[in-house]
Scaffold this active site. Sequence first.
Site, mmCIF file in Angstrom:
data_model
loop_
_atom_site.group_PDB
_atom_site.id
_atom_site.type_symbol
_atom_site.label_atom_id
_atom_site.label_comp_id
_atom_site.label_asym_id
_atom_site.label_seq_id
_atom_site.Cartn_x
_atom_site.Cartn_y
_atom_site.Cartn_z
ATOM 1 N N HIS A 347 0.799 -1.230 0.000
ATOM 2 C CA HIS A 347 0.000 0.000 0.000
ATOM 3 C C HIS A 347 0.825 1.270 0.000
ATOM 4 O O HIS A 347 0.266 2.360 0.191
ATOM 5 C CB HIS A 347 -0.921 0.053 1.221
ATOM 6 C CG HIS A 347 -2.001 -0.969 1.211
ATOM 7 N ND1 HIS A 347 -3.259 -0.741 0.711
ATOM 8 C CD2 HIS A 347 -2.008 -2.256 1.644
ATOM 9 C CE1 HIS A 347 -4.002 -1.827 0.852
ATOM 10 N NE2 HIS A 347 -3.263 -2.763 1.407
ATOM 11 N N LYS A 536 -7.524 14.392 4.511
ATOM 12 C CA LYS A 536 -6.715 13.173 4.491
ATOM 13 C C LYS A 536 -5.654 13.332 5.568
ATOM 14 O O LYS A 536 -5.511 14.420 6.139
ATOM 15 C CB LYS A 536 -6.048 12.971 3.127
ATOM 16 C CG LYS A 536 -5.415 14.246 2.544
ATOM 17 C CD LYS A 536 -4.884 14.049 1.137
ATOM 18 C CE LYS A 536 -5.936 14.142 0.070
ATOM 19 N NZ LYS A 536 -6.275 12.888 -0.581
ATOM 20 N N ARG A 537 -4.907 12.273 5.859
ATOM 21 C CA ARG A 537 -3.830 12.409 6.822
ATOM 22 C C ARG A 537 -2.872 13.506 6.374
ATOM 23 O O ARG A 537 -2.676 13.722 5.177
ATOM 24 C CB ARG A 537 -3.072 11.076 6.936
ATOM 25 C CG ARG A 537 -3.788 10.072 7.780
ATOM 26 C CD ARG A 537 -3.986 10.571 9.185
ATOM 27 N NE ARG A 537 -2.735 10.564 9.898
ATOM 28 C CZ ARG A 537 -2.450 9.739 10.897
ATOM 29 N NH1 ARG A 537 -3.342 8.882 11.333
ATOM 30 N NH2 ARG A 537 -1.275 9.793 11.492
ATOM 31 N N LYS A 542 1.424 14.516 0.405
ATOM 32 C CA LYS A 542 0.043 14.815 0.002
ATOM 33 C C LYS A 542 -0.135 16.305 -0.311
ATOM 34 O O LYS A 542 -1.143 16.715 -0.867
ATOM 35 C CB LYS A 542 -0.933 14.367 1.089
ATOM 36 C CG LYS A 542 -0.943 12.844 1.297
ATOM 37 C CD LYS A 542 -1.898 12.443 2.419
ATOM 38 C CE LYS A 542 -1.809 10.972 2.789
ATOM 39 N NZ LYS A 542 -2.583 10.102 1.887
ATOM 40 N N THR A 644 -8.287 6.872 -1.847
ATOM 41 C CA THR A 644 -9.632 6.309 -1.904
ATOM 42 C C THR A 644 -10.669 7.392 -1.673
ATOM 43 O O THR A 644 -11.797 7.285 -2.157
ATOM 44 C CB THR A 644 -9.819 5.182 -0.872
ATOM 45 O OG1 THR A 644 -9.187 5.571 0.353
ATOM 46 C CG2 THR A 644 -9.199 3.891 -1.356
ATOM 47 N N LYS A 648 -14.557 8.555 -3.430
ATOM 48 C CA LYS A 648 -15.785 8.930 -2.705
ATOM 49 C C LYS A 648 -16.274 10.288 -3.173
ATOM 50 O O LYS A 648 -17.481 10.491 -3.368
ATOM 51 C CB LYS A 648 -15.510 8.954 -1.193
ATOM 52 C CG LYS A 648 -15.127 7.591 -0.628
ATOM 53 C CD LYS A 648 -14.583 7.681 0.801
ATOM 54 C CE LYS A 648 -13.938 6.365 1.196
ATOM 55 N NZ LYS A 648 -13.041 6.491 2.375
#
Length: 800
Positions: A347, A536-537, A542, A644, A648
């Site tokens: 992952h 998100k984290r 990111k 992910t 959504k």
Amino acid sequence: MDLIIGKLRRNFGRDVDEATSQQMFQACALVVRDIISERQLKSADKERDEHARQVHYLSMEFLMGRSLRKNAYNLGMVKPLTQAIEALGFSAADLFEEEPDAGLGNGGLGRLAACYLDAATTLDIPLTGYTICYELGIFKQKIVDGQQIELPDNWLDRGGAWLITKMDETEEVRFGGTVKDVWYPDGSHGIDHSGYTTVLAVPRDMQIAGYKTNQANVLRLWDAKSPTPVDMSLYSAGEYLKAVEQQANAEVISKVLYPEDNHREGKSLRLKQQYFFVSATVQSICRKHKAEYGTLRNFHEKHVLQINDTHPTLVIPELMRILLDQEGYSWEDAWYIVSRSVAYTNHTVLSEALERWPQDLVESLLPRIWQIIVEISNRYQSELSAYWNGDQSKLEKLAIIWGHEVRMANLCVCACSAVNGVSALHTEILKTDVFKDAYQRQPDKFHNVTNGVDHRRWLSEVNPELDALIIDCCGSDKYLLQPDALTELEKFADDAAVLEKLADIKKHNKARFAAWVQRESGVLLNTDAMFDVQVKRLHEYKRQLLNALHIIYLWQQLHANPNFELTPRVYLFGAKAAPGYAVAKEIIHLLNSLADTVNKDPVCKDKLQMVFLENYRVSMAETLIPASELSEQISTAGKEASGTSNMKFMMNGALTIGTLDGANVEMHQRVGDENFFLFGLKTEEVNEMRRRGYKSYEYYMQNPALKAVIDQLTVGFDDGVSYAGLAKRLLFGNGCPPDEYFLLADFESYRSAQLSAGRTYLDPKTWNRMSLINIARSGIFAADRSIRDYADEIWHVPHR
Ligand code: 26W
């Protein structure tokens, strides 16, 4: 209704009029649990009768969130449940809010596991999840003076209503001690393990219902208990603390979820957690298998163990241990069975996240497991050496034990029958980079299974109006079990009435979310502006910081020119930082300083608002995502394995501003350039720039607007806090390459994609059409599709 009343009386000794809403929630949960439990017993009987092949999904994390409404949804009883609750004088909506999130995960990996439990059960696949029954889930985040504070998340007192403790299925897990070879008079060989410490693993099972099926599965959560409650001899000798110490040492194993995401810690307690849940799981599977078949010889025909990232890798040597030491199988026979039973999903490609354990830690904590790993490693080395003609560079890269460390990913690649990545791009990177040599030797081992999300939860349940519109347009609710049927919606891409309805739904969801934010924090959101969301984290790759730099730019432009072209925006952020990740915490601080400044500034009024949402979690996502209009998926290309939340958002009609990273690539491919705000360097370009020596400083010097933004970090904002540290990191690095994640290189391209999103928003017809097309083409990102892929390609089990 009678069932709920009965539970209240028997479990809490209360009548309805005296019950608190917490007791009411628990009574409802117990009623629903009983129904699933009945089904689960029948499913288990059927599987035993048919000797079905079973899937076992091992994961250190299952980020389940809330279950009451979801279970009622799957059982087709949302309406009767709601009516019963209201008839008893409670508000159903408030009651659903009473349920604490089961936060047994950090982010993507754990939430994916939760979606997969739902999909596998719905598809009638006998699948059991295994994890740890953490007493404390992911910490609760508070923002105090703009900074993150962590508070314990004690979910079990209420969330425990879903769990059934099975004392009679307790397993014993052994740590430490010494191992000796023993030779028996008949010439056979065995292992004598002595001086170890035993910890009990007590299963607490959560029942999992599927949608429109009688199949029910189980998520087994292992709770750590000491076999000796208190040592009475020490206790009576007055050594009170010592007497309870052993108990504390055992029970600390299931105390808390490690909050590090994509970063390895190397703490011995974490290794204990891993072996604890893996050993209990394998023993429990073997015990049931032997009861059914009387032998483990056919184990690999009846089971597949899916290893969710490397955290449960120790299943490999643990199953070897049982076959060798308890069953007396030869090494070859044991390896034959093990290597046909295990499969591994990777992952992440971040090197700081790839697990490596120090040899001396493994050796002292798990002496027998260490011996087995050494043997696996030696045999693998000889095989590789023969294959690569002793090429040392290959041997080093593929080694399981190297530099006194055990490399878990290489152990998985060696032992597993299948290895998979979680998006097309990610799998490509595994094949050409991370596991390049292993791929060259055994290409058939490698697979791609692009992630998917539970679209029943993430669309139908959380966005009931959109669900109704889809059913109305498509003439049936077919998409719920056949997500590809969403494409039928595309017929309405130019239907003005449908597009208007779509816009109305978004408006309602925005109002609903804004009301929730106001209740929770008192902040008033401007619902006329575009909701632009990054949740998100918090991680540098990111690039929440890139988003912040752009907001600083907008704010500066508004000051320089009050007529600056800007489509009104509400920027929403939600992110937890690992408690030890200082840079991530500093970025959270910056987001809060900037938000305070912008929101108070009269030039920003009705144009620019920015909110940091405290304690982002599954239940917040459930109201936020349906209200979102622009989805920020802006990681450096090549770094996000899949993502992910991107899926959504897409299902809920948000448009994506994103890089060609992870599953964004496949989203972009499906909707085309014209329905996606694409920007940024591609993976190859990033790699090329890194090879050539990337100089972020040049971007800073050559772009005055960008220079002004970076300089502002050093000056700071209204609260007077300087973010010079972040500016330095971008320009010069700090024990790391300057601007490791290419924010400056991507800034211009991001700015222009943002501009284009803003302009498109001003044309509602175009925007709504794009939104509809995104929804219509999101079916492929349903977890049902992913699980069918796993079932067909990796698990080889039948499904609905
Ligand atoms: C050992 C510390 C540690 C903890 C968690 C290392 C790695 C992890 C996880 C594997 C990180 C993770 O959650 N990865 C995410 O997995 C999602 C599901 O596949 C992907 O969608 C995300 O892109 C990926 O970051």
